[in-house]
Design an enzyme around this catalytic site. Sequence first.
Site, PDB file in Angstrom:
ATOM      1  N   LYS A  13      -8.849  -4.024  -2.067  1.00  0.00           N
ATOM      2  CA  LYS A  13      -9.340  -3.372  -3.287  1.00  0.00           C
ATOM      3  C   LYS A  13      -9.307  -4.329  -4.478  1.00  0.00           C
ATOM      4  CE  LYS A  13      -6.169  -0.126  -3.187  1.00  0.00           C
ATOM      5  NZ  LYS A  13      -5.401  -0.535  -1.988  1.00  0.00           N
ATOM      6  N   ARG A  88      -4.412   8.590  -5.913  1.00  0.00           N
ATOM      7  CA  ARG A  88      -3.642   8.376  -4.690  1.00  0.00           C
ATOM      8  C   ARG A  88      -3.126   9.660  -4.081  1.00  0.00           C
ATOM      9  NH1 ARG A  88      -2.361   2.635  -5.737  1.00  0.00           N
ATOM     10  NH2 ARG A  88      -1.326   1.960  -3.852  1.00  0.00           N
ATOM     11  N   ARG A 127       0.494 -12.468   2.155  1.00  0.00           N
ATOM     12  CA  ARG A 127       0.688 -12.476   0.704  1.00  0.00           C
ATOM     13  C   ARG A 127       2.171 -12.544   0.346  1.00  0.00           C
ATOM     14  NH1 ARG A 127      -1.911  -7.793  -2.735  1.00  0.00           N
ATOM     15  NH2 ARG A 127      -0.141  -6.659  -1.875  1.00  0.00           N
ATOM     16  N   ARG A 133       5.340 -10.835  -3.654  1.00  0.00           N
ATOM     17  CA  ARG A 133       5.305  -9.562  -4.391  1.00  0.00           C
ATOM     18  C   ARG A 133       6.429  -8.667  -3.884  1.00  0.00           C
ATOM     19  NH1 ARG A 133      -0.163  -5.945  -5.052  1.00  0.00           N
ATOM     20  NH2 ARG A 133       0.993  -4.158  -4.256  1.00  0.00           N
ATOM     21  N   ARG A 144       4.570   2.079   2.301  1.00  0.00           N
ATOM     22  CA  ARG A 144       3.281   2.204   1.589  1.00  0.00           C
ATOM     23  C   ARG A 144       2.194   2.726   2.518  1.00  0.00           C
ATOM     24  NH1 ARG A 144       3.064  -3.715  -0.276  1.00  0.00           N
ATOM     25  NH2 ARG A 144       0.961  -3.317  -1.048  1.00  0.00           N
TER      26      ARG A 144
END
Length: 192
Positions: A13, A88, A127, A133, A144
Amino acid sequence: MRLVLLGAPGSGKGTQAARLKTYLRVPHISTGDLLRAEVAAGSPLGLQAKEVMARGDLVSDEILLGMLKERFSREDTRDGFILDGYPRNLAQAAALDELLAGLGQKFDAAVQLEVDNELLIERLAGRAQAEGRADDNPESVRKRLRVYDEQTAPVIEFYRQQGQLTVVDGVGSLDEVFARILEAIGAGREVG
Ligand code: AP5
């Protein structure tokens, strides 16, 4: 163009929204980025959100709506936007409709980037190594993905039933996925 970008964590996204922003010349509104900015600034809101985000849960609807209202009160959203990371859950979907109706707006399309879980986990692990992160660790990623299945998938079903959903295959090169999105939203290659 007013776009809502949907998709599981790691579906691309943010990556595609950054390209769409340049191409369509509309702002990219990422609720994840807005929240991370609050965390980085150490604001009261950021302090509230930090732990929730790190463990992969959703920050409260109330905080999100307040943030979104503030962002949509700015002039640059008048002629279009790419909304990334919101709604969401079904309550957020209803809140978005109400917010936009109050502004005399409607979104043009909800685009869902579809990527299978195995690849999502692979991308987020990549990532995690590259950027570190806080919520890209295996435990938070699992959470998640679960939150996405339980709370966000119903939003996708809702938009599908309303005839507002466009599903785009999110697997492929960045250029390939970008081209598919443009085709799905009917944005000609010649624009921009
Ligand atoms: P948010 O920042 O929205 O995170 P997310 O939905 O988990 O999405 P990601 O940023 O992980 O993935 P993405 O789909 O944007 O993919 P990306 O382009 O980055 O939210 C974070 C947290 O904030 C939430 O968990 C929650 O706590 C809170 N929050 C946010 N909004 C909220 C809301 N509305 N309500 C409540 N809480 C909220 O790509 C991922 C990786 O894949 C990158 O490394 C990228 O380079 C790579 N990649 C992308 N596309 C490709 C491709 N085609 N091929 C290969 N690699 C690719």
